[in-house]
Design a protein around this motif. Structure first.
Motif, PDB file in Angstrom:
ATOM      1  N   UNK A   1       0.700  -1.288  -0.083  1.00 31.68           N
ATOM      2  CA  UNK A   1       0.422   0.061  -0.168  1.00 31.68           C
ATOM      3  C   UNK A   1       0.930   1.026   0.054  1.00 31.68           C
ATOM      4  N   UNK A   2       1.914   0.921   0.840  1.00 32.15           N
ATOM      5  CA  UNK A   2       2.676   2.245   0.606  1.00 32.15           C
ATOM      6  C   UNK A   2       3.612   3.143  -0.782  1.00 32.15           C
ATOM      7  N   UNK A   3       3.673   1.892  -1.178  1.00 31.89           N
ATOM      8  CA  UNK A   3       4.202   1.521  -2.773  1.00 31.89           C
ATOM      9  C   UNK A   3       3.405   1.987  -3.623  1.00 31.89           C
ATOM     10  N   UNK A   4       1.959   1.699  -3.115  1.00 31.35           N
ATOM     11  CA  UNK A   4       1.290   2.358  -4.716  1.00 31.35           C
ATOM     12  C   UNK A   4       0.379   3.837  -3.907  1.00 31.35           C
ATOM     13  N   UNK A   5       0.903   4.485  -2.830  1.00 32.21           N
ATOM     14  CA  UNK A   5       0.819   5.420  -2.115  1.00 32.21           C
ATOM     15  C   UNK A   5       1.468   6.266  -2.582  1.00 32.21           C
ATOM     16  N   UNK A   6       3.243   6.256  -2.571  1.00 28.12           N
ATOM     17  CA  UNK A   6       4.121   7.091  -3.469  1.00 28.12           C
ATOM     18  C   UNK A   6       3.820   7.693  -4.183  1.00 28.12           C
ATOM     19  N   UNK A   7       2.972   6.820  -5.434  1.00 28.70           N
ATOM     20  CA  UNK A   7       3.590   7.868  -7.274  1.00 28.70           C
ATOM     21  C   UNK A   7       2.144   8.337  -7.375  1.00 28.70           C
ATOM     22  N   UNK A   8       0.946   8.090  -6.316  1.00 26.38           N
ATOM     23  CA  UNK A   8       0.055   8.497  -6.408  1.00 26.38           C
ATOM     24  C   UNK A   8      -0.546  10.472  -6.931  1.00 26.38           C
ATOM     25  N   UNK A   9      -1.420  10.141  -7.566  1.00 31.16           N
ATOM     26  CA  UNK A   9      -1.919  11.815  -6.788  1.00 31.16           C
ATOM     27  C   UNK A   9      -3.398  12.041  -7.507  1.00 31.16           C
ATOM     28  N   UNK A  10      -4.626  13.028  -6.806  1.00 31.84           N
ATOM     29  CA  UNK A  10      -5.786  12.561  -6.459  1.00 31.84           C
ATOM     30  C   UNK A  10      -6.132  13.439  -7.861  1.00 31.84           C
ATOM     31  N   UNK A  11      -7.903  13.117  -7.536  1.00 33.43           N
ATOM     32  CA  UNK A  11      -8.528  12.835  -8.998  1.00 33.43           C
ATOM     33  C   UNK A  11      -8.491  14.362  -9.209  1.00 33.43           C
ATOM     34  N   UNK A  12      -8.506  15.138  -9.020  1.00 32.27           N
ATOM     35  CA  UNK A  12      -8.649  17.536  -9.094  1.00 32.27           C
ATOM     36  C   UNK A  12      -7.057  17.520  -8.696  1.00 32.27           C
ATOM     37  N   UNK A  13      -7.306  19.042  -8.975  1.00 35.12           N
ATOM     38  CA  UNK A  13      -6.399  19.398  -8.485  1.00 35.12           C
ATOM     39  C   UNK A  13      -6.360  19.657  -6.278  1.00 35.12           C
ATOM     40  N   UNK A  14      -7.696  19.335  -6.150  1.00 31.71           N
ATOM     41  CA  UNK A  14      -7.953  19.704  -4.381  1.00 31.71           C
ATOM     42  C   UNK A  14      -8.714  18.840  -4.452  1.00 31.71           C
TER      43      UNK A  14
END
Length: 156
Positions: free
Chosen positions: A120-133
């Motif tokens: 889960x930590x590895x997946x979270x590292x490159x994750x971006x929110x769907x919109x800006x905020x």
């Protein structure tokens, strides 16, 4: 009926006596693989339950050690009666201690949980929110108020 504290003291003494007797009185190599882990005595001091583990890899060696325990039960009880100054010598019952197997199972579960946390930590590292905020903007709140869904924070 005896005092529970006395039963507890007697149990710890029986544990030591039986462990020593296995080492010195029982003349069998299989006795070296047996470890007495705990002892419990009933409050009337008539029955003692001894918990043991067998340090052997194969099931045949474990079974042979268990048979040795049951076969030498009389010698062990005689030694307990000789070293204790109580009126009646308690009967000895041997029960396999399940704590090491349970601990190994819990360690396995904790290891799997750590591996999943790392994934889960590895997946979270490159994750971006769907919109800006990830939160609603003021324009979104105004549109929702116009539709009548929820009042704006200043109207509350």
């Amino acid at each position: 009926m005896a005092d529970p504290a006395r039963a507890s003291r007697l149990a710890s003494r029986i544990k030591v006596i039986v462990a020593e007797a296995l080492r010195t009185r029982v003349k069998d190599d299989r006795a070296e693989m047996i470890t007495i882990t705990d002892a419990r005595v009933t409050n009337d001091l008539q029955h003692a339950t001894l918990y043991y583990t067998v340090l052997a890899e194969d099931d045949e060696a474990k079974q042979a050690a268990v048979e040795l325990l049951w076969a030498s039960r009389g010698v062990l009880r005689h030694e307990v009666g000789r070293q204790l100054s109580i009126r009646l010598t308690p009967t000895l019952e041997f029960t396999a201690d399940e704590i090491p197997e349970s601990a190994a199972h819990l360690e396995d579960l904790l290891r799997k949980a750590r591996e999943q946390d790392e994934q889960v930590r590895a997946l979270r590292e490159g994750a971006q929110p769907v919109n800006e905020s990830p939160y609603r903007s003021d324009a979104d709140a105004g549109e929702a108020n116009a539709e009548g869904d929820r009042p704006a924070p200043e109207d509350r």
